[in-house]
Design a protein around this motif. Structure first.
Motif, PDB file in Angstrom:
ATOM      1  N   ILE A   1     -75.379  55.371 -78.562  1.00  0.00           N
ATOM      2  CA  ILE A   1     -75.768  55.003 -79.925  1.00  0.00           C
ATOM      3  C   ILE A   1     -76.944  55.882 -80.321  1.00  0.00           C
ATOM      4  O   ILE A   1     -77.969  55.913 -79.620  1.00  0.00           O
ATOM      5  CB  ILE A   1     -76.165  53.518 -80.009  1.00  0.00           C
ATOM      6  CG1 ILE A   1     -74.990  52.642 -79.590  1.00  0.00           C
ATOM      7  CG2 ILE A   1     -76.624  53.164 -81.433  1.00  0.00           C
ATOM      8  CD1 ILE A   1     -75.355  51.179 -79.427  1.00  0.00           C
TER       9      ILE A   1
ATOM     10  N   LEU B   1     -81.187  47.265 -85.904  1.00  0.00           N
ATOM     11  CA  LEU B   1     -80.510  47.743 -84.705  1.00  0.00           C
ATOM     12  C   LEU B   1     -80.981  46.979 -83.476  1.00  0.00           C
ATOM     13  O   LEU B   1     -80.166  46.564 -82.643  1.00  0.00           O
ATOM     14  CB  LEU B   1     -80.765  49.234 -84.512  1.00  0.00           C
ATOM     15  CG  LEU B   1     -80.091  49.847 -83.285  1.00  0.00           C
ATOM     16  CD1 LEU B   1     -78.571  49.811 -83.432  1.00  0.00           C
ATOM     17  CD2 LEU B   1     -80.563  51.281 -83.064  1.00  0.00           C
TER      18      LEU B   1
ATOM     19  N   VAL C   1     -71.917  55.925 -83.267  1.00  0.00           N
ATOM     20  CA  VAL C   1     -71.605  55.398 -81.937  1.00  0.00           C
ATOM     21  C   VAL C   1     -70.443  56.212 -81.379  1.00  0.00           C
ATOM     22  O   VAL C   1     -69.391  56.312 -82.008  1.00  0.00           O
ATOM     23  CB  VAL C   1     -71.225  53.903 -82.000  1.00  0.00           C
ATOM     24  CG1 VAL C   1     -71.030  53.347 -80.588  1.00  0.00           C
ATOM     25  CG2 VAL C   1     -72.292  53.094 -82.741  1.00  0.00           C
TER      26      VAL C   1
ATOM     27  N   LEU D   1     -75.603  49.237 -88.186  1.00  0.00           N
ATOM     28  CA  LEU D   1     -75.328  50.591 -87.692  1.00  0.00           C
ATOM     29  C   LEU D   1     -75.065  51.590 -88.815  1.00  0.00           C
ATOM     30  O   LEU D   1     -74.570  52.686 -88.560  1.00  0.00           O
ATOM     31  CB  LEU D   1     -74.129  50.565 -86.738  1.00  0.00           C
ATOM     32  CG  LEU D   1     -74.349  49.850 -85.401  1.00  0.00           C
ATOM     33  CD1 LEU D   1     -73.034  49.707 -84.642  1.00  0.00           C
ATOM     34  CD2 LEU D   1     -75.365  50.603 -84.549  1.00  0.00           C
TER      35      LEU D   1
END
Length: 339
Positions: free
Chosen positions: A311, A252, A293, A288
């Motif tokens: 996020i 990330l 998100v 992700l």
């Protein structure tokens, strides 16, 4: 399709898991669902949900946790979005104020992070042309000038121009006033095309200064385009679900550094009307897979120009995060449109 009993149990399971972070067993489902069901009936329903890929059983527990597919069904059909707390709403309104446009983008990102305790992100996509709202010159030394450019979105960019000719501060004010009066709101490409014919009324050294400003200004605004403004990334290090998964966190943070893939994902949000939610692998961004998100587009005078978002872990309080993102986008749109 789930029957009503299965929907209530899935909703209860997701809500308890989001709240407690522990696999949810039959006893908790019986207690919090409000259904008068035997443990055996609940276990049968859970087995059906697991077979459908909506819940999963961790090896170390008899309870179950929602899968990304389960979260998606919950968000799409079972979630009850909360009204934003009045204190939080006032906090957003007071800070996303049009009196300070140059800081609005950064403030919005920080507010999203502060209110959710996740990472806040605001994106200003690449504009069709480099447009400025006003320009100002400031003398740094005899032949060094600071060029200050403010975009319609309130972005402030600075560039240093080196000149062969010394300019007084009054010269610089004259040049800035001329550009602002005649060209504010035009793209720098448009201005460049008009320079030769329209600047003949000025002295040659002033033409030289303005040409340098147009080139430097175009570079500055284009470099600021598609900027991703992040805030609160370190909040993610404090989340239990994520802190033990160093590989996911590393991916990330690499995504945060590169930003290209993140921009591509957030670009999809510009095409949405209102809030859009990506859960885990739905984003098609491998970094992700363990995250969600939540995004919403914002606009200036009716034209969508960028995206705001949060996020965080898949186990987030969607009913609270969604209105925070939605209202932030609307307030940002309102404030920027007043300029």
């Amino acid at each position: 399709m789930l029957n009503e009993r299965a929907q209530i149990l899935l909703k209860t399971l997701v809500e308890r898991y989001i709240h407690e972070g522990q696999p949810v067993g039959s006893r908790a489902l019986s207690k919090f669902s409000g259904l008068d069901l035997s443990p055996a009936t609940i276990r049968n329903v859970m087995a059906d949900l697991e077979e459908m890929g909506l819940v999963a059983s961790p090896h170390t527990s008899a309870g179950r946790v929602p899968t990304p597919k389960g979260y998606r069904l919950f968000v799409d059909t079972l979630l009850v979005v909360k009204t934003l707390d009045k204190v939080e709403l006032n906090h957003l309104e007071n800070h996303l104020h049009p009196d300070n446009p140059s800081r609005l983008i950064n403030v919005a990102s920080q507010l999203l992070s502060d209110l959710t305790r996740f990472a806040g992100v605001v994106v200003t996509p690449k504009r069709k042309g480099a447009v400025f709202r006003y320009i100002e010159f400031m003398a740094l030394s005899e032949k060094r000038i600071l060029l200050i450019i403010v975009t319609p979105e309130g972005d402030v960019q600075n560039r240093i121009i080196f000149t062969n000719t010394p300019y007084s501060q009054s010269d610089l004010i004259e040049a800035g006033n001329f550009i602002n009066q005649h060209y504010a709101g035009c793209t720098l490409d448009e201005i460049r095309g008009r320079v030769n014919t329209e600047l003949k009324q000025l002295r040659g050294e002033m033409i030289s200064l303005m040409s340098a400003a147009i080139e430097a200004g175009g570079d500055a605004i284009n470099e600021s385009s598609e900027a991703v403004v992040l805030a609160g990334e370190r909040n993610l290090l404090q989340i239990d679900d994520l802190s033990d998964n160093l590989i996911s966190l590393k991916k990330l943070f690499e995504l945060f550094e590169r930003k290209t893939k993140l921009l591509q994902l957030l670009e999809l949000s510009r095409q949405a009307h209102g809030v859009k939610i990506f859960i885990g692998g739905e984003s098609d961004v491998s970094s992700l897979e363990e995250f969600s998100v939540v995004t919403a587009p914002y606009e200036i005078e009716g034209e969508i120009v960028g995206t705001v978002g949060v996020i965080g872990p898949r186990r987030m309080a969607y009913e609270r995060v969604i209105p925070i993102v939605d209202i932030t986008a609307k307030l940002l749109s309102s404030s920027l449109s007043q300029h």
